[in-house]
Design an enzyme around this catalytic site. Sequence first.
Site, PDB file in Angstrom:
ATOM      1  N   GLU A  25      -2.598   9.182 -10.913  1.00  0.00           N
ATOM      2  CA  GLU A  25      -2.113   7.990 -11.599  1.00  0.00           C
ATOM      3  C   GLU A  25      -2.154   8.161 -13.113  1.00  0.00           C
ATOM      4  O   GLU A  25      -3.232   8.314 -13.689  1.00  0.00           O
ATOM      5  CB  GLU A  25      -3.001   6.796 -11.202  1.00  0.00           C
ATOM      6  CG  GLU A  25      -3.235   6.687  -9.703  1.00  0.00           C
ATOM      7  CD  GLU A  25      -4.364   5.735  -9.353  1.00  0.00           C
ATOM      8  OE1 GLU A  25      -4.594   4.760 -10.090  1.00  0.00           O
ATOM      9  OE2 GLU A  25      -5.035   5.962  -8.327  1.00  0.00           O
ATOM     10  N   ASP A  76     -12.501   9.800  -6.442  1.00  0.00           N
ATOM     11  CA  ASP A  76     -12.075   8.637  -7.209  1.00  0.00           C
ATOM     12  C   ASP A  76     -12.527   8.855  -8.657  1.00  0.00           C
ATOM     13  O   ASP A  76     -13.588   8.392  -9.064  1.00  0.00           O
ATOM     14  CB  ASP A  76     -12.698   7.368  -6.599  1.00  0.00           C
ATOM     15  CG  ASP A  76     -12.095   6.094  -7.155  1.00  0.00           C
ATOM     16  OD1 ASP A  76     -11.282   6.188  -8.094  1.00  0.00           O
ATOM     17  OD2 ASP A  76     -12.449   5.007  -6.656  1.00  0.00           O
ATOM     18  N   ARG A 128       0.957  -6.313  -9.737  1.00  0.00           N
ATOM     19  CA  ARG A 128       1.415  -5.710  -8.484  1.00  0.00           C
ATOM     20  C   ARG A 128       1.622  -6.725  -7.364  1.00  0.00           C
ATOM     21  O   ARG A 128       2.116  -6.357  -6.299  1.00  0.00           O
ATOM     22  CB  ARG A 128       0.450  -4.613  -8.028  1.00  0.00           C
ATOM     23  CG  ARG A 128      -0.934  -5.088  -7.639  1.00  0.00           C
ATOM     24  CD  ARG A 128      -1.761  -3.927  -7.097  1.00  0.00           C
ATOM     25  NE  ARG A 128      -3.120  -4.349  -6.764  1.00  0.00           N
ATOM     26  CZ  ARG A 128      -3.934  -3.665  -5.986  1.00  0.00           C
ATOM     27  NH1 ARG A 128      -3.541  -2.528  -5.454  1.00  0.00           N
ATOM     28  NH2 ARG A 128      -5.154  -4.084  -5.744  1.00  0.00           N
ATOM     29  N   HIS A 145       0.129   3.679 -10.350  1.00  0.00           N
ATOM     30  CA  HIS A 145      -0.767   4.092  -9.254  1.00  0.00           C
ATOM     31  C   HIS A 145       0.026   4.888  -8.200  1.00  0.00           C
ATOM     32  O   HIS A 145       0.193   4.438  -7.062  1.00  0.00           O
ATOM     33  CB  HIS A 145      -1.353   2.813  -8.640  1.00  0.00           C
ATOM     34  CG  HIS A 145      -2.533   3.010  -7.759  1.00  0.00           C
ATOM     35  ND1 HIS A 145      -2.536   3.863  -6.683  1.00  0.00           N
ATOM     36  CD2 HIS A 145      -3.758   2.442  -7.782  1.00  0.00           C
ATOM     37  CE1 HIS A 145      -3.712   3.803  -6.079  1.00  0.00           C
ATOM     38  NE2 HIS A 145      -4.473   2.942  -6.738  1.00  0.00           N
ATOM     39  N   ARG A 205       0.838  -1.204   0.000  1.00  0.00           N
ATOM     40  CA  ARG A 205       0.000   0.000   0.000  1.00  0.00           C
ATOM     41  C   ARG A 205       0.873   1.255   0.000  1.00  0.00           C
ATOM     42  O   ARG A 205       1.256   1.775   1.032  1.00  0.00           O
ATOM     43  CB  ARG A 205      -0.907  -0.012   1.235  1.00  0.00           C
ATOM     44  CG  ARG A 205      -1.750   1.208   1.435  1.00  0.00           C
ATOM     45  CD  ARG A 205      -2.885   1.346   0.473  1.00  0.00           C
ATOM     46  NE  ARG A 205      -3.860   0.261   0.600  1.00  0.00           N
ATOM     47  CZ  ARG A 205      -4.755  -0.025  -0.363  1.00  0.00           C
ATOM     48  NH1 ARG A 205      -4.793   0.676  -1.477  1.00  0.00           N
ATOM     49  NH2 ARG A 205      -5.605  -1.024  -0.187  1.00  0.00           N
TER      50      ARG A 205
HETATM   51  C1  BG6 Z   1      -7.699   3.654  -7.272  1.00  0.00           C
HETATM   52  C2  BG6 Z   1      -9.089   3.321  -7.726  1.00  0.00           C
HETATM   53  O1  BG6 Z   1      -6.868   3.740  -8.380  1.00  0.00           O
HETATM   54  O2  BG6 Z   1      -7.226   2.622  -6.409  1.00  0.00           O
HETATM   55  C3  BG6 Z   1      -9.985   3.147  -6.519  1.00  0.00           C
HETATM   56  O3  BG6 Z   1      -9.567   4.355  -8.574  1.00  0.00           O
HETATM   57  C4  BG6 Z   1      -9.411   2.103  -5.577  1.00  0.00           C
HETATM   58  O4  BG6 Z   1     -11.297   2.792  -6.941  1.00  0.00           O
HETATM   59  C5  BG6 Z   1      -7.983   2.474  -5.245  1.00  0.00           C
HETATM   60  O5  BG6 Z   1     -10.198   2.053  -4.410  1.00  0.00           O
HETATM   61  C6  BG6 Z   1      -7.279   1.483  -4.318  1.00  0.00           C
HETATM   62  O6  BG6 Z   1      -7.370   0.190  -4.810  1.00  0.00           O
HETATM   63  P1  BG6 Z   1      -6.762  -1.039  -4.018  1.00  0.00           P
HETATM   64  O7  BG6 Z   1      -7.176  -2.250  -4.793  1.00  0.00           O
HETATM   65  O8  BG6 Z   1      -5.262  -0.835  -4.000  1.00  0.00           O
HETATM   66  O9  BG6 Z   1      -7.346  -0.961  -2.626  1.00  0.00           O
END
Ligand code: BG6
Length: 316
Positions: free
Chosen positions: A273, A214, A91, A169, A68
Amino acid sequence: MAMGSDMVPVELCKGINGLDKIVLRESGGSSAEVYLYGGQVTSWKNDHGEELLFVSSKAIFKPPKAIRGGIPICFPQFASHGGLESHGFARNRIWSIDSDPPSFPTVSSSKVFIDLILKPTEEDMKIWPHSFEFRLRVALGPGGDLMLTSRIRNTSADGKPFSFTFAYHTYFSVSDISEVRVEGLETLDYLDNLQNKERFTEQGDAITFESEIDKIYVSTPTKIAILDHEKKRTFVLRKDGLPDAVVWNPWDKKAKAMADFGDDEYKHMLCVEAAAVEKPITLKPGEEWRGRLELSAVPSSYCSGQLDPQKVLLSS
Ligand code: BG6
């Protein structure tokens, strides 16, 4: 902070939980870290040693959970835009070091870089039945810029094309989300993930933040700026081959619902992103796609003396 002459520009070592990581160090003092798990950049520091990317204090550095923070690679699917797991599987796969990648047609000035490669396993082929080679180069420029180049090739022998969506991302570290604005996306169309991906047009000036966001901005310019007033820092994103830009902050409620994210951490991060989502990329066998992201972090005073976003966006 200049480094000594014994500095190792590219070093393979162990990171959290013994996972392999590569540390890139540029002679001016900036650095970056890349985990083979996810092919994921988890750190980018400027020449003062300040961290520019956000990684959650609760991030789980353990497969199969994606890390994360930093720069997860979303491939072959962005978010839930398809039948695969959220953001695809790149990922949470272990990438390899690509010791002899095919040469890049464009000459990069950077000598500090690492090349990674991801190929599908038999298990991957069961969930996404396509042969590909995904080459990722992560480079640090002489001024500390972070550059990511992805090259994805259809290597299938069955003559079938495939389509994918993609995103870098990127989790930027910000002082206080309420002091941040994004320039370069105003007046554009976006698909709102919070409203069934419905299409709207952004109204007004720069984007500021006071609740969950978002959005997938479509057909965006190649340059986007994130201005952090409190830190007096501006991030400039330059992208190529990536028409869309996703802007995400989970805000308080979603933050609390995520096990690998601190309750208040939404205040100190923003995802912008560089992506290809609205129109999937299609590759015929033998074809290669390239998507490039270049990130700079500059003191805001450099831009114009007083945070003039237009100048940030128009300067080269
Ligand atoms: C973003 C998406 O890129 O990533 C969101 O637009 C999503 O909808 C977020 O909640 C996080 O995603 P994840 O799968 O890493 O929890």
